[in-house]
Design a protein around this motif. Structure first.
Motif, PDB file in Angstrom:
ATOM      1  N   ALA A 113      65.662  -5.018 -60.474  1.00  0.00           N
ATOM      2  CA  ALA A 113      67.065  -4.944 -60.900  1.00  0.00           C
ATOM      3  C   ALA A 113      67.914  -5.951 -60.144  1.00  0.00           C
ATOM      4  CB  ALA A 113      67.590  -3.525 -60.676  1.00  0.00           C
ATOM      5  N   SER A 114      67.635  -6.125 -58.873  1.00  0.00           N
ATOM      6  CA  SER A 114      68.406  -7.082 -58.076  1.00  0.00           C
ATOM      7  C   SER A 114      68.158  -8.513 -58.540  1.00  0.00           C
ATOM      8  CB  SER A 114      68.039  -6.928 -56.595  1.00  0.00           C
ATOM      9  OG  SER A 114      66.688  -7.291 -56.366  1.00  0.00           O
ATOM     10  N   GLU A 115      66.918  -8.798 -58.971  1.00  0.00           N
ATOM     11  CA  GLU A 115      66.606 -10.150 -59.437  1.00  0.00           C
ATOM     12  C   GLU A 115      67.374 -10.469 -60.716  1.00  0.00           C
ATOM     13  OE1 GLU A 115      62.392 -10.108 -59.867  1.00  0.00           O
ATOM     14  OE2 GLU A 115      61.987 -10.373 -57.713  1.00  0.00           O
ATOM     15  N   THR A 116      67.532  -9.498 -61.592  1.00  0.00           N
ATOM     16  CA  THR A 116      68.275  -9.739 -62.841  1.00  0.00           C
ATOM     17  C   THR A 116      69.753  -9.958 -62.579  1.00  0.00           C
ATOM     18  OG1 THR A 116      68.592  -7.363 -63.194  1.00  0.00           O
ATOM     19  CG2 THR A 116      66.624  -8.369 -64.163  1.00  0.00           C
ATOM     20  N   GLN A 117      70.236  -9.437 -61.437  1.00  0.00           N
ATOM     21  CA  GLN A 117      71.649  -9.571 -61.105  1.00  0.00           C
ATOM     22  C   GLN A 117      71.911 -10.762 -60.186  1.00  0.00           C
ATOM     23  OE1 GLN A 117      73.090  -5.838 -59.580  1.00  0.00           O
ATOM     24  NE2 GLN A 117      72.079  -4.651 -61.207  1.00  0.00           N
TER      25      GLN A 117
ATOM     26  N   ASP B 174      61.018   5.957 -55.127  1.00  0.00           N
ATOM     27  CA  ASP B 174      59.933   5.706 -56.079  1.00  0.00           C
ATOM     28  C   ASP B 174      60.549   5.376 -57.448  1.00  0.00           C
ATOM     29  OD1 ASP B 174      57.525   5.553 -57.359  1.00  0.00           O
ATOM     30  OD2 ASP B 174      57.125   7.716 -57.340  1.00  0.00           O
ATOM     31  N   SER B 175      60.525   4.154 -57.875  1.00  0.00           N
ATOM     32  CA  SER B 175      59.776   3.064 -57.290  1.00  0.00           C
ATOM     33  C   SER B 175      60.759   2.031 -56.736  1.00  0.00           C
ATOM     34  CB  SER B 175      58.893   2.458 -58.373  1.00  0.00           C
ATOM     35  OG  SER B 175      58.687   1.099 -58.234  1.00  0.00           O
ATOM     36  N   PHE B 176      60.498   1.568 -55.532  1.00  0.00           N
ATOM     37  CA  PHE B 176      61.362   0.567 -54.947  1.00  0.00           C
ATOM     38  C   PHE B 176      61.211  -0.763 -55.673  1.00  0.00           C
ATOM     39  CE2 PHE B 176      63.027  -2.352 -51.761  1.00  0.00           C
ATOM     40  CZ  PHE B 176      64.143  -1.663 -51.322  1.00  0.00           C
TER      41      PHE B 176
ATOM     42  N   LEU C 270      58.747   3.784 -49.148  1.00  0.00           N
ATOM     43  CA  LEU C 270      59.176   2.923 -50.242  1.00  0.00           C
ATOM     44  C   LEU C 270      57.952   2.665 -51.108  1.00  0.00           C
ATOM     45  CD1 LEU C 270      61.346   0.376 -48.223  1.00  0.00           C
ATOM     46  CD2 LEU C 270      62.051   2.542 -49.281  1.00  0.00           C
ATOM     47  N   VAL C 271      57.917   3.258 -52.278  1.00  0.00           N
ATOM     48  CA  VAL C 271      56.750   3.182 -53.154  1.00  0.00           C
ATOM     49  C   VAL C 271      56.979   2.097 -54.189  1.00  0.00           C
ATOM     50  CG1 VAL C 271      55.273   4.455 -54.753  1.00  0.00           C
ATOM     51  CG2 VAL C 271      56.360   5.648 -52.827  1.00  0.00           C
ATOM     52  N   GLY C 272      56.023   1.188 -54.281  1.00  0.00           N
ATOM     53  CA  GLY C 272      56.142   0.106 -55.250  1.00  0.00           C
ATOM     54  C   GLY C 272      54.863  -0.022 -56.051  1.00  0.00           C
ATOM     55  N   ASP C 273      54.893  -0.841 -57.070  1.00  0.00           N
ATOM     56  CA  ASP C 273      53.701  -1.064 -57.879  1.00  0.00           C
ATOM     57  C   ASP C 273      53.674  -2.506 -58.351  1.00  0.00           C
ATOM     58  OD1 ASP C 273      55.984   0.047 -59.572  1.00  0.00           O
ATOM     59  OD2 ASP C 273      54.693  -0.828 -61.115  1.00  0.00           O
ATOM     60  N   ASN C 274      52.456  -2.964 -58.648  1.00  0.00           N
ATOM     61  CA  ASN C 274      52.228  -4.306 -59.182  1.00  0.00           C
ATOM     62  C   ASN C 274      52.593  -5.424 -58.222  1.00  0.00           C
ATOM     63  OD1 ASN C 274      51.363  -3.192 -61.618  1.00  0.00           O
ATOM     64  ND2 ASN C 274      53.449  -3.186 -62.451  1.00  0.00           N
ATOM     65  N   PHE C 275      52.686  -5.122 -56.926  1.00  0.00           N
ATOM     66  CA  PHE C 275      52.880  -6.186 -55.952  1.00  0.00           C
ATOM     67  C   PHE C 275      51.576  -6.952 -55.790  1.00  0.00           C
ATOM     68  CE2 PHE C 275      56.472  -3.596 -54.203  1.00  0.00           C
ATOM     69  CZ  PHE C 275      57.437  -4.577 -54.308  1.00  0.00           C
ATOM     70  N   LEU C 276      51.686  -8.243 -55.573  1.00  0.00           N
ATOM     71  CA  LEU C 276      50.533  -9.053 -55.231  1.00  0.00           C
ATOM     72  C   LEU C 276      50.583  -9.365 -53.746  1.00  0.00           C
ATOM     73  CD1 LEU C 276      50.574 -11.609 -58.204  1.00  0.00           C
ATOM     74  CD2 LEU C 276      49.179  -9.537 -57.972  1.00  0.00           C
ATOM     75  N   GLU C 277      49.400  -9.481 -53.130  1.00  0.00           N
ATOM     76  CA  GLU C 277      49.370  -9.767 -51.684  1.00  0.00           C
ATOM     77  C   GLU C 277      50.005 -11.115 -51.376  1.00  0.00           C
ATOM     78  OE1 GLU C 277      45.691  -8.356 -49.489  1.00  0.00           O
ATOM     79  OE2 GLU C 277      44.962  -8.429 -51.537  1.00  0.00           O
ATOM     80  N   SER C 278      50.012 -11.987 -52.359  1.00  0.00           N
ATOM     81  CA  SER C 278      50.604 -13.311 -52.130  1.00  0.00           C
ATOM     82  C   SER C 278      52.125 -13.296 -52.219  1.00  0.00           C
ATOM     83  CB  SER C 278      50.040 -14.313 -53.149  1.00  0.00           C
ATOM     84  OG  SER C 278      50.294 -13.867 -54.476  1.00  0.00           O
TER      85      SER C 278
ATOM     86  N   PRO D 297      60.479  -9.323 -49.105  1.00  0.00           N
ATOM     87  CA  PRO D 297      61.219  -9.004 -47.878  1.00  0.00           C
ATOM     88  C   PRO D 297      60.818  -7.651 -47.309  1.00  0.00           C
ATOM     89  CG  PRO D 297      62.628  -8.778 -49.822  1.00  0.00           C
ATOM     90  CD  PRO D 297      61.371  -9.450 -50.272  1.00  0.00           C
ATOM     91  N   LEU D 298      60.275  -6.799 -48.129  1.00  0.00           N
ATOM     92  CA  LEU D 298      59.842  -5.488 -47.638  1.00  0.00           C
ATOM     93  C   LEU D 298      58.781  -5.616 -46.556  1.00  0.00           C
ATOM     94  CD1 LEU D 298      59.464  -3.513 -50.998  1.00  0.00           C
ATOM     95  CD2 LEU D 298      61.326  -3.346 -49.350  1.00  0.00           C
ATOM     96  N   PHE D 299      57.906  -6.611 -46.698  1.00  0.00           N
ATOM     97  CA  PHE D 299      56.759  -6.712 -45.815  1.00  0.00           C
ATOM     98  C   PHE D 299      57.168  -6.990 -44.368  1.00  0.00           C
ATOM     99  CE2 PHE D 299      54.119  -8.373 -49.645  1.00  0.00           C
ATOM    100  CZ  PHE D 299      54.240  -7.132 -50.243  1.00  0.00           C
ATOM    101  N   THR D 300      58.240  -7.737 -44.186  1.00  0.00           N
ATOM    102  CA  THR D 300      58.664  -8.087 -42.835  1.00  0.00           C
ATOM    103  C   THR D 300      59.518  -7.000 -42.194  1.00  0.00           C
ATOM    104  OG1 THR D 300      60.589  -9.237 -43.750  1.00  0.00           O
ATOM    105  CG2 THR D 300      58.601 -10.547 -43.349  1.00  0.00           C
TER     106      THR D 300
END
Length: 381
Positions: free
Chosen positions: A20-24, A12-14, A51-59, A63-66
């Motif tokens: 962080a990975s996107e910035t790197q 929490d929060s994934f 894996l708890v996340g926030d502000n995800f959009l369904e669109s 990669p978590l979803f698969t």
């Protein structure tokens, strides 16, 4: 981690890990590979991972979803200063899940989810055909008008204008059950428990023979009320249920649920019938006099029996009358009877045989017709 051998692991929060990975400059492929390796590691420990996340959009093509075995969305929305929270099981690998958005509430003990009741259609149909034995209403003359009481397991709608005695009739129904050793449940949207005007009902609430459902919570949904009713029925073994009233019920609903109120009532009636309880619902009915209606929602067909109360004017005085409109599969009286309310409750009088046009609110006098025995109609459809 290996030393503790955890049964549950929560990240929490994934979402922070992904950002962080996107910035790197780490690509989605590497994130997906990392999630897969994490899942394999947790599986080898026999650990359940959240894996708890926030502000995800369904669109989002995350990669978590698969990779994840399950995906649960929590949502909240505001409408007219009403906060509504809903949960949706989007994915649950290898097993069936209940689709749709389900309301939930955050309480002192955590999340309380209110999925739609699993309607026991077969059981409900069996109840509807079991017209015996009958339950008494606590008003002898009304029991006679119903053809000997209300068939057990039926749903009854009592419709009438404000002050016509709907709540008093409902209290008599519960009190009669208590006298025969039955437990009752009431969901009251008209009066708070501390302001119950009927002394007999107030006493039943105090001694626990009737349980009141706290039905005035903010942002209410029909699913929540049905959930609480079914829980109390299972806990107490209640056989009589009162909902007073449907009009107040609709007012307490969060705005987002009001559009589907009619459909939700159908689910509620079916769910309660599936438990075998006998249900009495009251409904506020504006007395227009120019038309005859049994429900403001067009849902009168949902209930097995209907009693209508009306005001009429005779001799410049306001009088009350009632009639049994329908008792499914059973003969019943077709009389319009005057009634009054006193310290003992509802007192049903004689038919007003020397008046006609009662349903118009302003009857006219005709030649008296002597009726020595009740008239019973054909069984209602």
């Amino acid at each position: 981690m290996l030393a503790t051998k955890p049964a549950f692991v929560v990240v929490d929060s994934f979402r922070s890990v992904v950002l962080a990975s996107e910035t790197q400059g780490i690509t989605d492929g590497h994130i997906q590979q990392f999630v897969a390796q994490l899942g394999t590691l947790m599986t080898s420990w026999q650990a359940t991972t959240f894996l708890v996340g926030d502000n995800f959009l369904e669109s989002d093509a995350s990669p978590l979803f698969t990779v994840a075995d399950g995906l649960i969305w929590l949502r909240q929305s505001m409408e007219r200063n009403s906060m509504v929270r809903k949960v949706q099981v989007v994915k649950m690998r290898g097993q069936a899940s209940l689709g749709g958005l389900h309301p939930f509430r955050i309480t002192s003990v955590g999340l309380e989810v209110f999925p739609p009741p699993a309607a026991k259609i077969a059981d409900a149909q069996a109840v509807l055909h079991a017209v015996e034995p009958r339950v008494l209403m606590g008003i002898p003359k009304l029991d006679a008008m119903l053809g000997g009481g209300l068939p057990r397991g039926y749903s009854l709608l009592v419709a009438g204008p404000s002050g016509s005695g709907k709540s008093i009739l409902a209290a008599a129904f519960l009190a009669e059950g208590v006298r025969t050793g039955e437990h009752g449940v009431i969901a009251s949207f008209e009066q708070r428990p501390g302001r119950i005007r009927t002394q007999e009902l107030a006493a039943m609430l105090v001694n626990g023979t009737v349980t009141v459902i706290d039905s005035c919570a903010p942002d209410l949904s029909v699913d929540e009320v049905v959930h609480r009713l079914l829980h109390e029925i299972a806990q107490s073994g209640a056989t009589r249920v009162v909902i007073d009233s449907l009009s107040g019920f609709e007012l307490y609903l969060a705005p987002t649920f009001r559009a589907d109120f009619r459909e939700s009532l159908a689910i509620m009636v079916t769910a309660l019938a599936g438990t075998g309880v006998t249900t009495l619902m009251t409904s506020e009915l504006e007395d227009r006099y120019t038309d005859l209606r049994f429900s403001p929602y067009g849902t009168a067909f949902l209930t097995d029996a209907i009693i209508v109360q009306r005001y009429i004017e005779i001799g410049s005085r306001l009088r009350r009358v009632l009639a049994v409109v329908k008792v499914r599969g059973s003969a019943h009286s077709d009389e319009l009877r005057a009634f009054s309310i006193d310290d003992r409750g509802i007192q049903i009088g004689d038919i007003l045989s020397d008046e006609e046009g009662l349903l118009g609110g302003r009857p006219t006098r005709n030649s008296p017709v002597l009726l020595t025995t009740p008239v019973f109609g054909v069984p209602s459809a």
